[in-house]
Design a protein around this motif. Structure first.
Motif, PDB file in Angstrom:
ATOM      1  N   TYR A  62     118.615  17.359 -40.067  1.00  0.00           N
ATOM      2  CA  TYR A  62     118.063  16.410 -38.957  1.00  0.00           C
ATOM      3  C   TYR A  62     118.477  18.163 -37.545  1.00  0.00           C
ATOM      4  N   CYS A  63     119.819  17.656 -37.492  1.00  0.00           N
ATOM      5  CA  CYS A  63     119.982  18.074 -36.338  1.00  0.00           C
ATOM      6  C   CYS A  63     120.430  19.410 -35.882  1.00  0.00           C
ATOM      7  N   CYS A  66     119.614  22.898 -34.815  1.00  0.00           N
ATOM      8  CA  CYS A  66     119.422  23.050 -33.280  1.00  0.00           C
ATOM      9  C   CYS A  66     120.280  22.646 -32.876  1.00  0.00           C
ATOM     10  N   HIS A  67     121.753  21.821 -33.251  1.00  0.00           N
ATOM     11  CA  HIS A  67     123.003  21.795 -32.292  1.00  0.00           C
ATOM     12  C   HIS A  67     123.802  21.833 -33.446  1.00  0.00           C
ATOM     13  N   SER A 135     118.511  24.708 -23.042  1.00  0.00           N
ATOM     14  CA  SER A 135     119.462  25.622 -24.347  1.00  0.00           C
ATOM     15  C   SER A 135     120.169  24.157 -25.060  1.00  0.00           C
ATOM     16  N   PRO A 137     122.508  21.726 -26.508  1.00  0.00           N
ATOM     17  CA  PRO A 137     123.894  21.506 -26.011  1.00  0.00           C
ATOM     18  C   PRO A 137     124.973  21.154 -27.327  1.00  0.00           C
ATOM     19  N   VAL A 142     128.860  14.076 -27.605  1.00  0.00           N
ATOM     20  CA  VAL A 142     127.801  13.175 -26.326  1.00  0.00           C
ATOM     21  C   VAL A 142     127.961  11.666 -27.016  1.00  0.00           C
ATOM     22  N   TYR A 154     117.539   7.182 -26.838  1.00  0.00           N
ATOM     23  CA  TYR A 154     117.225   8.113 -26.434  1.00  0.00           C
ATOM     24  C   TYR A 154     116.478   8.658 -28.022  1.00  0.00           C
ATOM     25  N   PHE A 173     115.632  10.105 -21.129  1.00  0.00           N
ATOM     26  CA  PHE A 173     115.795  11.398 -20.671  1.00  0.00           C
ATOM     27  C   PHE A 173     113.672  12.113 -20.684  1.00  0.00           C
ATOM     28  N   GLY A 177     113.632  19.138 -23.207  1.00  0.00           N
ATOM     29  CA  GLY A 177     113.452  19.714 -24.296  1.00  0.00           C
ATOM     30  C   GLY A 177     112.879  19.655 -25.872  1.00  0.00           C
ATOM     31  N   MET A 178     113.556  18.500 -25.906  1.00  0.00           N
ATOM     32  CA  MET A 178     114.135  18.624 -27.702  1.00  0.00           C
ATOM     33  C   MET A 178     112.662  18.166 -28.257  1.00  0.00           C
ATOM     34  N   VAL A 181     112.243  15.337 -33.257  1.00  0.00           N
ATOM     35  CA  VAL A 181     112.889  16.330 -34.993  1.00  0.00           C
ATOM     36  C   VAL A 181     112.339  14.800 -35.929  1.00  0.00           C
ATOM     37  N   LEU A 182     112.506  13.704 -35.782  1.00  0.00           N
ATOM     38  CA  LEU A 182     112.754  11.995 -36.435  1.00  0.00           C
ATOM     39  C   LEU A 182     111.213  12.134 -36.708  1.00  0.00           C
ATOM     40  N   LEU A 226     123.171   7.540 -37.371  1.00  0.00           N
ATOM     41  CA  LEU A 226     123.080   9.271 -37.100  1.00  0.00           C
ATOM     42  C   LEU A 226     123.993   9.240 -35.410  1.00  0.00           C
TER      43      LEU A 226
HETATM   44  C1  HEC Z   1     114.348  22.023 -32.487  1.00  0.00           C
HETATM   45  C2  HEC Z   1     116.131  22.215 -32.221  1.00  0.00           C
HETATM   46  C3  HEC Z   1     116.848  20.484 -32.203  1.00  0.00           C
HETATM   47  C4  HEC Z   1     116.713  19.502 -32.994  1.00  0.00           C
HETATM   48  C5  HEC Z   1     116.525  19.582 -34.495  1.00  0.00           C
HETATM   49  C6  HEC Z   1     117.240  18.507 -33.137  1.00  0.00           C
HETATM   50  N1  HEC Z   1     117.726  18.987 -30.960  1.00  0.00           N
HETATM   51 FE1  HEC Z   1     118.834  18.060 -29.945  1.00  0.00          FE
HETATM   52  N2  HEC Z   1     118.051  18.589 -28.060  1.00  0.00           N
HETATM   53  C7  HEC Z   1     117.843  19.554 -28.835  1.00  0.00           C
HETATM   54  C8  HEC Z   1     117.005  20.330 -26.950  1.00  0.00           C
HETATM   55  C9  HEC Z   1     116.666  21.801 -26.678  1.00  0.00           C
HETATM   56  C10 HEC Z   1     117.625  19.504 -26.344  1.00  0.00           C
HETATM   57  C11 HEC Z   1     118.190  20.027 -24.437  1.00  0.00           C
HETATM   58  C12 HEC Z   1     117.127  19.066 -23.602  1.00  0.00           C
HETATM   59  C13 HEC Z   1     117.210  19.453 -22.255  1.00  0.00           C
HETATM   60  O1  HEC Z   1     117.776  19.733 -21.946  1.00  0.00           O
HETATM   61  O2  HEC Z   1     116.306  19.106 -21.677  1.00  0.00           O
HETATM   62  C14 HEC Z   1     119.139  18.541 -27.324  1.00  0.00           C
HETATM   63  C15 HEC Z   1     119.284  17.454 -26.676  1.00  0.00           C
HETATM   64  C16 HEC Z   1     119.509  16.679 -27.346  1.00  0.00           C
HETATM   65  C17 HEC Z   1     120.407  15.495 -26.571  1.00  0.00           C
HETATM   66  C18 HEC Z   1     121.266  15.462 -25.322  1.00  0.00           C
HETATM   67  C19 HEC Z   1     122.075  15.964 -24.612  1.00  0.00           C
HETATM   68  C20 HEC Z   1     122.817  15.683 -23.616  1.00  0.00           C
HETATM   69  O3  HEC Z   1     123.910  15.425 -23.498  1.00  0.00           O
HETATM   70  O4  HEC Z   1     121.833  15.936 -22.587  1.00  0.00           O
HETATM   71  C21 HEC Z   1     121.023  14.725 -27.958  1.00  0.00           C
HETATM   72  C22 HEC Z   1     122.187  13.210 -27.481  1.00  0.00           C
HETATM   73  C23 HEC Z   1     120.377  15.011 -28.779  1.00  0.00           C
HETATM   74  N3  HEC Z   1     119.659  16.463 -28.966  1.00  0.00           N
HETATM   75  C24 HEC Z   1     120.855  14.651 -30.510  1.00  0.00           C
HETATM   76  C25 HEC Z   1     119.883  15.164 -31.465  1.00  0.00           C
HETATM   77  C26 HEC Z   1     120.055  14.716 -32.604  1.00  0.00           C
HETATM   78  C27 HEC Z   1     120.576  14.102 -33.302  1.00  0.00           C
HETATM   79  C28 HEC Z   1     119.281  15.806 -33.279  1.00  0.00           C
HETATM   80  C29 HEC Z   1     119.070  15.246 -35.300  1.00  0.00           C
HETATM   81  C30 HEC Z   1     118.230  13.835 -35.309  1.00  0.00           C
HETATM   82  C31 HEC Z   1     118.654  16.522 -32.201  1.00  0.00           C
HETATM   83  N4  HEC Z   1     119.153  16.478 -31.509  1.00  0.00           N
HETATM   84  C32 HEC Z   1     118.022  17.443 -33.123  1.00  0.00           C
HETATM   85  C33 HEC Z   1     116.332  20.580 -29.126  1.00  0.00           C
HETATM   86  C34 HEC Z   1     116.656  19.909 -31.219  1.00  0.00           C
END
Ligand code: HEC
Length: 271
Positions: A62-63, A66-67, A135, A137, A142, A154, A173, A177-178, A181-182, A226
């Motif tokens: 799931y993550c 992107c990450h 962007s 991260p 984290v 979050y 938050f 921007g995210m 996804v769940l 997670l």
């Molecule tokens: C479609 C792309 C995408 C997916 C898939 C995604 N993320 Fe993200 N995530 C982002 C973006 C873009 C940001 C930055 C958001 C911002 O800065 O506004 C982010 C930010 C975060 C942050 C905050 C980080 C910080 O310290 O600022 C966390 C924690 C996080 N995501 C966890 C997850 C987890 C866990 C999953 C899977 C369940 C996930 N993300 C799936 C795009 C995604």
């Protein structure tokens, strides 16, 4: 009592009082917490290997589109989450399990990456910036920078918000921007401002507007797994560090008792 005897017993009391106080201060400073946000407790348990295994699987599914987790290697993660010979997994089993469950990324030649590779992905930062206005991260650290309770809250804190490009906002938050996804698992929440008895603003309440595939308890477990995994990933050494720490503290206590007994022995004939 002679003056020597007096200073001696003072010294002893200083020792007896200061050592526990120092220990408390050190232990207290390890668990600093953030009281400003209304965070829910993630109850991380890094000894729960099954939770870590599920967490790793959710993460890559799931993550990781992107990450990245660019400080972690697949095979080290496999070992740490309990895919080891001790637990009945041969080296081939581990490679197969990794290939079936965790390794979905490919190298430049299109081959699946090796089990010793770093958990990087190929999402170009520029494309991310265009798609999400932020962007994406790397999440290697984290667990330490935000802390488990923040991550847990979050991932449970997304709610529908038409004014945002992804259609969602987040309680911890703001203007994230995210995308959520769940959302298919949790369902979609709406935020209601809660008003206290005196008309004061309370903490906002999230209500489920459209249920997802999981019920609340099941979703909490996914988020817990997670969070557990990301907390582990941010400091793999903590699995052994904590055990070593306990032995060090036991040694300190034992040494203290021996030193005390020795001190008694040395001074017993001097009046
Ligand atoms: C479609 C792309 C995408 C997916 C898939 C995604 N993320 Fe993200 N995530 C982002 C973006 C873009 C940001 C930055 C958001 C911002 O800065 O506004 C982010 C930010 C975060 C942050 C905050 C980080 C910080 O310290 O600022 C966390 C924690 C996080 N995501 C966890 C997850 C987890 C866990 C999953 C899977 C369940 C996930 N993300 C799936 C795009 C995604």
């Amino acid at each position: 009592m002679s003056s020597k005897g007096l200073s001696n017993s003072i010294r002893k009391w200083v020792f007896v009082l200061i050592v526990p106080v120092l220990l408390l201060v050190i232990l207290g400073s390890i668990g600093g917490s953030d009281h400003k946000l209304n965070l829910q407790s993630a109850h991380v348990n890094l000894d729960d290997k099954e939770s870590l295994q599920r967490g790793a699987k959710y993460f890559v599914n799931y993550c990781m589109g992107c990450h990245s987790l660019k400080f972690n290697r697949y095979n080290r993660v496999a070992k740490d989450i309990g895919l080891t010979a001790d637990n009945g997994f041969s080296d081939d089993d581990v490679v197969n399990l990794l290939r079936e469950n965790l390794i979905f990324t490919r190298d430049e030649e299109g081959k699946p990456v090796k089990v010793g590779s770093l958990m990087e992905n190929a999402y170009p930062p520029k494309a991310a910036k265009m798609a999400f206005g932020a962007s994406v991260p790397d999440l290697s650290l984290v667990g330490r920078s935000r802390g488990p309770d923040w991550i847990y809250t979050y991932l449970k804190g997304f709610y529908l918000d038409d004014s945002r490009p992804m259609g969602v906002n987040n309680t911890v938050f703001k203007d994230v921007g995210m995308p959520h996804v769940l959302g298919n698992l949790q369902g979609w929440q709406v935020k209601e401002e809660a008003h206290g008895k005196d008309g004061e603003h309370g903490a906002p309440v999230l209500k489920l507007a459209k249920p997802g595939k999981l019920n609340a308890a099941e979703y909490d477990r996914v988020v817990h797994d997670l969070t557990n995994f990301l907390t582990y990933a941010s400091e793999p050494a903590q699995l052994s560090r904590k055990t070593i720490g306990i032995f060090v503290l036991l040694f300190v206590i034992l040494f203290f008792l021996v030193a005390l007994a020795l001190e008694k022995e040395y001074w017993k004939d001097i009046h």
